[in-house]
Design an enzyme around this catalytic site. Structure first.
Site, PDB file in Angstrom:
ATOM      1  N   ASP A 146      -8.143   5.686  -4.837  1.00 55.42           N
ATOM      2  CA  ASP A 146      -7.375   6.895  -5.185  1.00 55.42           C
ATOM      3  C   ASP A 146      -8.252   8.133  -4.950  1.00 55.42           C
ATOM      4  OD1 ASP A 146      -8.173   5.902  -8.476  1.00 55.42           O
ATOM      5  OD2 ASP A 146      -8.918   7.755  -7.570  1.00 55.42           O
ATOM      6  N   HIS A 190     -14.658   1.330  -0.487  1.00 52.42           N
ATOM      7  CA  HIS A 190     -13.537   0.429  -0.182  1.00 52.42           C
ATOM      8  C   HIS A 190     -12.366   1.154   0.480  1.00 52.42           C
ATOM      9  CE1 HIS A 190     -15.104  -2.575  -3.415  1.00 52.42           C
ATOM     10  NE2 HIS A 190     -15.806  -2.617  -2.316  1.00 52.42           N
ATOM     11  N   LEU A 230     -15.101  -0.182 -20.967  1.00 54.82           N
ATOM     12  CA  LEU A 230     -14.270  -0.502 -22.131  1.00 54.82           C
ATOM     13  C   LEU A 230     -14.764  -1.798 -22.772  1.00 54.82           C
ATOM     14  CD1 LEU A 230     -11.734   0.593 -23.593  1.00 54.82           C
ATOM     15  CD2 LEU A 230     -10.360  -0.962 -22.170  1.00 54.82           C
ATOM     16  N   CYS A 272       0.788   6.831  15.787  1.00 57.83           N
ATOM     17  CA  CYS A 272      -0.525   7.433  15.501  1.00 57.83           C
ATOM     18  C   CYS A 272      -0.523   8.859  16.036  1.00 57.83           C
ATOM     19  CB  CYS A 272      -1.627   6.632  16.184  1.00 57.83           C
ATOM     20  SG  CYS A 272      -3.207   7.489  16.246  1.00 57.83           S
ATOM     21  N   CYS A 286      -5.912   3.928  12.892  1.00 63.58           N
ATOM     22  CA  CYS A 286      -5.191   3.379  14.053  1.00 63.58           C
ATOM     23  C   CYS A 286      -5.974   2.230  14.672  1.00 63.58           C
ATOM     24  CB  CYS A 286      -4.958   4.459  15.104  1.00 63.58           C
ATOM     25  SG  CYS A 286      -4.105   3.826  16.563  1.00 63.58           S
ATOM     26  N   GLY A 331     -16.479   1.784 -15.672  1.00 62.96           N
ATOM     27  CA  GLY A 331     -15.136   1.247 -15.468  1.00 62.96           C
ATOM     28  C   GLY A 331     -15.027   0.195 -14.400  1.00 62.96           C
ATOM     29  N   TYR A 379       0.829  -1.218   0.000  1.00 63.51           N
ATOM     30  CA  TYR A 379       0.000   0.000   0.000  1.00 63.51           C
ATOM     31  C   TYR A 379       0.859   1.262   0.000  1.00 63.51           C
ATOM     32  CZ  TYR A 379      -4.156  -2.786   0.083  1.00 63.51           C
ATOM     33  OH  TYR A 379      -5.144  -3.671  -0.309  1.00 63.51           O
TER      34      TYR A 379
HETATM   35  C1  BV8 Z   1     -17.966  -8.282   1.954  1.00 57.73           C
HETATM   36  C2  BV8 Z   1      -9.694  -2.270  -1.768  1.00 57.73           C
HETATM   37  C3  BV8 Z   1     -19.551  -8.865   3.649  1.00 57.73           C
HETATM   38  C4  BV8 Z   1      -8.402  -3.000  -1.704  1.00 57.73           C
HETATM   39  C5  BV8 Z   1     -11.231  -3.905  -2.705  1.00 57.73           C
HETATM   40  C6  BV8 Z   1     -20.927 -12.849  -3.241  1.00 57.73           C
HETATM   41  C7  BV8 Z   1     -20.509 -13.728  -4.206  1.00 57.73           C
HETATM   42  C8  BV8 Z   1     -19.118 -14.050  -4.289  1.00 57.73           C
HETATM   43  C9  BV8 Z   1     -18.161 -13.476  -3.429  1.00 57.73           C
HETATM   44  C10 BV8 Z   1     -18.606 -12.609  -2.477  1.00 57.73           C
HETATM   45  C11 BV8 Z   1     -19.964 -12.311  -2.372  1.00 57.73           C
HETATM   46  N1  BV8 Z   1     -20.102 -11.444  -1.357  1.00 57.73           N
HETATM   47  C12 BV8 Z   1     -18.861 -11.197  -0.804  1.00 57.73           C
HETATM   48  C13 BV8 Z   1     -17.944 -11.892  -1.475  1.00 57.73           C
HETATM   49  C14 BV8 Z   1     -16.514 -11.908  -1.195  1.00 57.73           C
HETATM   50  C15 BV8 Z   1     -15.770 -10.701  -1.805  1.00 57.73           C
HETATM   51  C16 BV8 Z   1     -15.852 -10.772  -3.301  1.00 57.73           C
HETATM   52  O1  BV8 Z   1     -16.659 -10.124  -3.935  1.00 57.73           O
HETATM   53  N2  BV8 Z   1     -14.923 -11.570  -3.848  1.00 57.73           N
HETATM   54  C17 BV8 Z   1     -14.814 -11.632  -5.331  1.00 57.73           C
HETATM   55  C18 BV8 Z   1     -13.341 -11.701  -5.688  1.00 57.73           C
HETATM   56  C19 BV8 Z   1     -15.598 -12.791  -5.849  1.00 57.73           C
HETATM   57  N3  BV8 Z   1     -16.291  -9.425  -1.330  1.00 57.73           N
HETATM   58  C20 BV8 Z   1     -15.811  -8.958  -0.136  1.00 57.73           C
HETATM   59  O2  BV8 Z   1     -15.015  -9.547   0.567  1.00 57.73           O
HETATM   60  C21 BV8 Z   1     -16.342  -7.601   0.301  1.00 57.73           C
HETATM   61  N4  BV8 Z   1     -16.813  -7.655   1.658  1.00 57.73           N
HETATM   62  O3  BV8 Z   1     -18.625  -8.852   1.119  1.00 57.73           O
HETATM   63  O4  BV8 Z   1     -18.301  -8.187   3.283  1.00 57.73           O
HETATM   64  C22 BV8 Z   1     -20.651  -7.833   3.518  1.00 57.73           C
HETATM   65  C23 BV8 Z   1     -21.286  -7.573   2.283  1.00 57.73           C
HETATM   66  C24 BV8 Z   1     -22.344  -6.655   2.218  1.00 57.73           C
HETATM   67  C25 BV8 Z   1     -22.744  -5.945   3.300  1.00 57.73           C
HETATM   68  C26 BV8 Z   1     -22.087  -6.212   4.517  1.00 57.73           C
HETATM   69  C27 BV8 Z   1     -21.024  -7.157   4.611  1.00 57.73           C
HETATM   70  C28 BV8 Z   1     -15.216  -6.546   0.295  1.00 57.73           C
HETATM   71  C29 BV8 Z   1     -14.726  -6.325  -1.084  1.00 57.73           C
HETATM   72  C30 BV8 Z   1     -13.765  -5.128  -1.107  1.00 57.73           C
HETATM   73  C31 BV8 Z   1     -12.328  -5.575  -1.272  1.00 57.73           C
HETATM   74  N5  BV8 Z   1     -11.462  -4.415  -1.521  1.00 57.73           N
HETATM   75  N6  BV8 Z   1     -10.464  -2.786  -2.896  1.00 57.73           N
HETATM   76  C32 BV8 Z   1      -7.411  -2.489  -2.708  1.00 57.73           C
HETATM   77  O5  BV8 Z   1      -7.751  -1.682  -3.568  1.00 57.73           O
HETATM   78  O6  BV8 Z   1      -6.285  -2.939  -2.605  1.00 57.73           O
HETATM   79  S1  BV8 Z   1     -11.986  -4.636  -4.104  1.00 57.73           S
HETATM   80  C33 BV8 Z   1     -11.086  -4.029  -5.475  1.00 57.73           C
HETATM   81  O7  BV8 Z   1     -11.267  -4.995  -6.483  1.00 57.73           O
HETATM   82  C34 BV8 Z   1     -11.608  -2.727  -6.044  1.00 57.73           C
HETATM   83  O8  BV8 Z   1     -11.973  -1.797  -5.058  1.00 57.73           O
HETATM   84  C35 BV8 Z   1     -12.789  -3.203  -6.880  1.00 57.73           C
HETATM   85  O9  BV8 Z   1     -13.923  -3.368  -6.072  1.00 57.73           O
HETATM   86  C36 BV8 Z   1     -12.321  -4.561  -7.349  1.00 57.73           C
HETATM   87  C37 BV8 Z   1     -11.720  -4.466  -8.715  1.00 57.73           C
HETATM   88  O10 BV8 Z   1     -12.772  -4.342  -9.583  1.00 57.73           O
HETATM   89  P1  BV8 Z   1     -12.826  -3.140 -10.665  1.00 57.73           P
HETATM   90  O11 BV8 Z   1     -12.657  -1.835  -9.979  1.00 57.73           O
HETATM   91  O12 BV8 Z   1     -14.029  -3.384 -11.448  1.00 57.73           O
HETATM   92  O13 BV8 Z   1     -11.481  -3.363 -11.533  1.00 57.73           O
HETATM   93  P2  BV8 Z   1     -11.196  -4.537 -12.598  1.00 57.73           P
HETATM   94  O14 BV8 Z   1      -9.753  -4.455 -12.908  1.00 57.73           O
HETATM   95  O15 BV8 Z   1     -11.781  -5.819 -12.135  1.00 57.73           O
HETATM   96  O16 BV8 Z   1     -12.032  -4.113 -13.903  1.00 57.73           O
HETATM   97  C38 BV8 Z   1     -11.738  -2.921 -14.547  1.00 57.73           C
HETATM   98  C39 BV8 Z   1     -12.892  -2.689 -15.532  1.00 57.73           C
HETATM   99  O17 BV8 Z   1     -12.668  -1.435 -16.162  1.00 57.73           O
HETATM  100  C40 BV8 Z   1     -12.976  -3.749 -16.627  1.00 57.73           C
HETATM  101  O18 BV8 Z   1     -14.345  -4.089 -16.836  1.00 57.73           O
HETATM  102  C41 BV8 Z   1     -12.418  -3.033 -17.872  1.00 57.73           C
HETATM  103  O19 BV8 Z   1     -13.106  -3.395 -19.027  1.00 57.73           O
HETATM  104  C42 BV8 Z   1     -12.744  -1.576 -17.552  1.00 57.73           C
HETATM  105  N7  BV8 Z   1     -11.772  -0.630 -18.122  1.00 57.73           N
HETATM  106  C43 BV8 Z   1     -10.429  -0.764 -18.199  1.00 57.73           C
HETATM  107  N8  BV8 Z   1      -9.889   0.358 -18.753  1.00 57.73           N
HETATM  108  C44 BV8 Z   1     -10.934   1.211 -19.003  1.00 57.73           C
HETATM  109  C45 BV8 Z   1     -12.146   0.581 -18.581  1.00 57.73           C
HETATM  110  N9  BV8 Z   1     -13.360   1.145 -18.703  1.00 57.73           N
HETATM  111  C46 BV8 Z   1     -13.396   2.394 -19.260  1.00 57.73           C
HETATM  112  N10 BV8 Z   1     -12.278   3.071 -19.673  1.00 57.73           N
HETATM  113  C47 BV8 Z   1     -11.045   2.523 -19.584  1.00 57.73           C
HETATM  114  N11 BV8 Z   1      -9.984   3.194 -20.024  1.00 57.73           N
END
Ligand code: BV8
Length: 236
Positions: free
Chosen positions: A98, A113, A206, A140, A121, A179, A60
């Site tokens: 960001d 997120h 995209l 902290c 802290c 996005g 990070y």
């Molecule tokens: C939770 C911070 C309980 C960290 C992040 C249900 C089913 C299956 C799994 C789960 C489920 N419920 C929960 C889960 C588990 C998990 C989950 O979803 N796992 C996935 C992998 C299956 N979820 C969790 O653990 C969440 N917590 O559920 O708690 C709860 C729920 C509800 C209410 C109360 C309690 C917590 C998830 C958060 C994790 N932290 N980020 C860090 O950044 O390091 S997630 C992180 O990954 C991002 O924040 C974002 O959310 C995700 C990435 O996705 P995108 O942003 O979409 O990026 P990606 O690269 O995938 O795609 C880019 C897109 O842009 C593409 O489509 C591409 O075509 C497009 N693109 C590219 N370039 C361009 C463009 N579009 C336009 N212009 C361009 N130039």
């Protein structure tokens, strides 16, 4: 006079890709994506932090330093323009950690997120604006404990401000997703919720996402172009 629409906008890594910030599934300029360089479970889970805090803090620190060298792109600027000029409510919910929406001029952005530029802290629960590294375990500012962690929602942790997001979706006439691949929940489920609550749904991306089938309309192309064109169309 017809009531102006309330708009909820969900953004993901794709809106910052043209600012040179890696998306999670596709790197920029042919570089491996964020998740190709690091396994999620190694760097973005509470278990990883407990197992190897140095690795997670350095991961990070690297990203926190990197975003401070990047600038908002036309997509961020267009959304800030809409936020300022639209007569109805505009709520920007971002999965991004960001600060490019804010640096483009948008207000009240909901970072579901977390944020790179905030340290949390684990001893006194204080959140402090933070731009420097954490790997050195700086004290902290509130309680001096060396227990600052990134103020980021890791996998398995509960996203921030879910109540505010639910309330915004309940009042939305239009839900727009920009996005994002629709791979991570609960964000990936918002389109279905918005539909159930009666909102029209639009995807600007995209490529088609995992949730494309749930949208009334999908417009494909780089965010800098499709978002700017969409906003120009709305603001006329
Ligand atoms: C939770 C911070 C309980 C960290 C992040 C249900 C089913 C299956 C799994 C789960 C489920 N419920 C929960 C889960 C588990 C998990 C989950 O979803 N796992 C996935 C992998 C299956 N979820 C969790 O653990 C969440 N917590 O559920 O708690 C709860 C729920 C509800 C209410 C109360 C309690 C917590 C998830 C958060 C994790 N932290 N980020 C860090 O950044 O390091 S997630 C992180 O990954 C991002 O924040 C974002 O959310 C995700 C990435 O996705 P995108 O942003 O979409 O990026 P990606 O690269 O995938 O795609 C880019 C897109 O842009 C593409 O489509 C591409 O075509 C497009 N693109 C590219 N370039 C361009 C463009 N579009 C336009 N212009 C361009 N130039």
């Amino acid at each position: 006079m017809e009531k102006p629409m309330n708009i909820v906008i969900l953004t993901g890594a794709g809106v910052s890709a043209e600012s040179g910030i890696d998306t999670f599934r596709a790197g920029t300029n042919g570089q491996p994506s964020l998740w190709e360089q690091h396994r999620i479970e190694d760097v973005a889970t509470p278990e990883a932090y407990a197992r190897d805090p140095d690795l997670v803090l350095r991961f990070y620190d690297m990203r926190r330093a990197a975003i401070q060298t990047k600038a908002p792109n036309p997509a961020h600027l267009a959304l800030a323009r809409l936020d300022a000029a639209w007569p109805g409510h505009v709520t920007i919910v971002t999965q991004n950690v960001d600060d490019l929406h804010e640096r483009a001029g948008a207000h009240g952005v909901i970072h579901m997120h977390g944020e790179h530029l905030s340290a949390w802290c684990a001893t006194c629960d204080t959140r402090t604006r933070w731009t420097g590294p954490l790997a050195g375990r700086p004290p902290c500012p509130a309680c001096a404990a060396p227990t600052l962690r990134p103020d980021i929602v890791w996998f398995g942790e509960i996203p921030y401000r879910m109540d505010d997001i639910q309330a915004a979706l309940a009042g939305a006439d239009l839900f727009v997703s920009i996005g994002t691949s629709g791979a991570v929940y609960p964000a990936a489920g918002f389109v279905r919720l918005a539909r159930e609550l009666g909102a029209a749904t639009l995807e600007l991306n995209l490529d088609r996402s995992q949730g494309s089938a749930w949208f009334d309309e999908t417009r494909l192309g780089p965010a800098s172009e499709v978002v700017a064109a969409w906003v120009d169309g709305l603001l006329g």
